[in-house]
Write a protein that holds these residues in place. Structure first.
Motif, PDB file in Angstrom:
ATOM      1  N   ARG A 273       0.942  -1.201  -0.058  1.00 21.84           N
ATOM      2  CA  ARG A 273       0.145  -0.065   0.059  1.00 21.84           C
ATOM      3  C   ARG A 273       0.877   1.183   0.116  1.00 21.84           C
ATOM      4  O   ARG A 273       2.012   1.143   0.458  1.00 21.84           O
ATOM      5  N   ARG A 274       0.491   2.509  -0.683  1.00 15.14           N
ATOM      6  CA  ARG A 274       0.920   3.495  -0.466  1.00 15.14           C
ATOM      7  C   ARG A 274       0.154   4.750   0.401  1.00 15.14           C
ATOM      8  O   ARG A 274      -1.205   4.790   0.479  1.00 15.14           O
ATOM      9  N   ARG A 275       0.876   5.291   1.353  1.00 15.66           N
ATOM     10  CA  ARG A 275       0.198   6.363   2.187  1.00 15.66           C
ATOM     11  C   ARG A 275       0.661   7.787   1.650  1.00 15.66           C
ATOM     12  O   ARG A 275       1.755   7.767   1.669  1.00 15.66           O
ATOM     13  N   SER A 276      -0.153   8.622   1.531  1.00 10.31           N
ATOM     14  CA  SER A 276       0.207   9.898   0.867  1.00 10.31           C
ATOM     15  C   SER A 276      -0.089  11.025   1.919  1.00 10.31           C
ATOM     16  O   SER A 276      -0.882  10.819   2.708  1.00 10.31           O
ATOM     17  N   SER A 277       0.679  11.935   2.030  1.00 10.62           N
ATOM     18  CA  SER A 277       0.077  13.119   2.809  1.00 10.62           C
ATOM     19  C   SER A 277      -0.949  13.948   2.315  1.00 10.62           C
ATOM     20  O   SER A 277      -1.360  13.638   1.021  1.00 10.62           O
TER      21      SER A 277
ATOM     22  N   SER B 106      -6.136   9.096  -3.656  1.00  5.66           N
ATOM     23  CA  SER B 106      -6.419   8.798  -2.051  1.00  5.66           C
ATOM     24  C   SER B 106      -5.026   8.817  -1.313  1.00  5.66           C
ATOM     25  O   SER B 106      -3.988   8.500  -1.589  1.00  5.66           O
ATOM     26  N   MET B 107      -5.393   9.178   0.056  1.00  2.35           N
ATOM     27  CA  MET B 107      -4.299   9.217   0.993  1.00  2.35           C
ATOM     28  C   MET B 107      -3.652   7.736   1.256  1.00  2.35           C
ATOM     29  O   MET B 107      -2.569   7.620   1.391  1.00  2.35           O
ATOM     30  N   GLN B 108      -4.663   6.860   1.232  1.00  3.62           N
ATOM     31  CA  GLN B 108      -4.177   5.300   1.364  1.00  3.62           C
ATOM     32  C   GLN B 108      -4.854   4.629   0.088  1.00  3.62           C
ATOM     33  O   GLN B 108      -5.884   4.448  -0.139  1.00  3.62           O
ATOM     34  N   GLU B 109      -3.748   3.927  -0.513  1.00  7.59           N
ATOM     35  CA  GLU B 109      -4.253   3.059  -1.869  1.00  7.59           C
ATOM     36  C   GLU B 109      -3.572   1.895  -1.668  1.00  7.59           C
ATOM     37  O   GLU B 109      -2.250   1.628  -1.445  1.00  7.59           O
TER      38      GLU B 109
END
Length: 234
Positions: free
Chosen positions: A169-173, A183-186
């Protein structure tokens, strides 16, 4: 393709291997340091029991986290992680940083808190000793689930032999999510591709054109230097 716009930007990738239960603490540290994106996988350690004892990582599940930051942020980030996660103590985990020798310019701009540039291009001319010594490059690609085949197809057209696909998963600011409309979390597909150094730029460009951050795949592409290689044939 353009040269690195700001020579003061020296991107690094930090890679941590921690206990799964430390995920929230680690994310809080990244948020406090304004780290724009992190990538996470879960896996199992394969080291001997003795080595796992040395690193304090006995158990089953490991959390592997990768994130981008400027070189100047490394020392304060390590200091904060050591306070919050006790990396120097048994059970705290391990962390390393590696130089990044290729990255989309729009992601590079985010690292330096400058205006965003929607042009995507690999870095070149960074002059690092590691880059000059490396005959191969490791290209990592993070895309939305279901786009990994598109990444591999684009890489093969540029001369790559194929790649390895993983899930995570990717977590973005909040800033990155708002600016790029992601999305903030994908849930993510991750593709790992090793190519000769002279094919790095062409391969990255092909992947970014097909699956870059500004496409439906929302891909992030970066490259790391490789010291030694075994098992690859021309």
């Amino acid at each position: 393709m353009t040269d690195q716009k700001n020579p003061q930007i020296v991107p690094r990738m930090i890679i941590t291997i921690t206990r799964e239960e430390d995920q929230k603490k680690l994310e809080e540290v990244f948020d406090s340091m304004d780290i724009p994106m992190c990538f996470q996988f879960r896996g199992k350690g394969t080291a001997t029991s003795e080595m796992m004892d040395i690193f304090g990582l006995r158990g089953t599940t490991r959390l592997l986290t990768g994130a981008f930051l400027c070189k100047t942020q490394v020392k304060p980030l390590f200091e904060m992680m050591n306070k919050q996660l006790a990396f120097r103590h048994k059970g705290g985990g391990i962390a390393i940083t590696v130089p990044v020798i290729g990255m989309q310019s729009c992601v590079l701009e985010v690292l330096n808190n400058e205006d965003q540039d929607e042009t995507e291009s690999p870095l070149k001319g960074d002059g690092t000793e590691m880059k000059e010594k490396s005959k191969y490059a490791l290209i990592w690609v993070s895309v939305m689930g279901g786009y990994s085949d598109d990444v591999v197809d684009a890489a093969r057209k540029a001369g790559a032999k194929g790649g390895t696909i993983m899930k995570g998963r990717r977590r973005s600011s909040e800033h990155v999510s708002h600016h790029f409309g992601i999305s903030m979390q994908e849930e993510q597909d991750f593709v790992m591709i090793v190519v000769p150094r002279e094919k790095k730029n062409d391969t990255m460009t092909a992947i970014m054109n097909a699956c870059g951050l500004l496409t439906k795949a929302h891909g992030v592409v970066w490259a790391l230097p490789v010291d030694e290689v075994m098992g690859l044939t021309d």
